[in-house]
Write an enzyme that holds these catalytic residues in place. Structure first.
Site: not given
Length: 133
Positions: A8-10
């Site tokens: 994920s980007h997070s």
């Protein structure tokens, strides 16, 4: 056992999806890879590569990614694998939370790579709310 990698980007989203999957499935090989090296939003190719290596076995690995560039980062890592390993690491066309849960449940039951991948990808077909008309 088939391993699972969540990209994920997070970091919080990746870790949250992992936590939910572990809660539902128990003892599975799953790793969360999220955020850029500075701790912000983005992806980290080195983390993804290490994540795949940490859960890799001859049973294979299913990778779940949230957005296009996360998929591209994972694909770059897959391109660097040996042909033998590359055949056993597959990016699922699946939502990361639902896909991770379904994949983890199947992996915990000892299902093979194709079955774990299918479960993850079938998660995109789940109906959450029925609408009339």
């Amino acid at each position: 056992m088939v391993g699972i990698v969540i990209v994920s980007h997070s970091s919080k989203v990746a870790q949250g999806a992992k936590d939910i999957a572990l809660q539902m499935a128990g003892d599975v090989f799953i790793v969360a890879c999220g955020g850029n090296p500075e701790g912000g939003i983005g992806t980290n190719s080195e983390e993804i590569s290490a994540g795949i290596a940490s859960v890799y076995s001859e049973d294979g690995v299913v990778v779940l990614a949230d957005l296009g560039s996360a998929v591209m980062s994972a694909e770059m890592i897959l391109d660097s694998l040996t042909p033998e390993k590359r055949e056993k690491v597959i990016i699922a066309n699946a939502p990361i939370v639902e896909g991770a849960v379904m994949a983890a449940v199947e992996a915990s039951m000892g299902m093979n790579l194709d079955q774990v991948l299918a479960a993850a990808e079938n998660a995109s077909k789940m109906v959450k709310v029925e609408r009339e008309g």
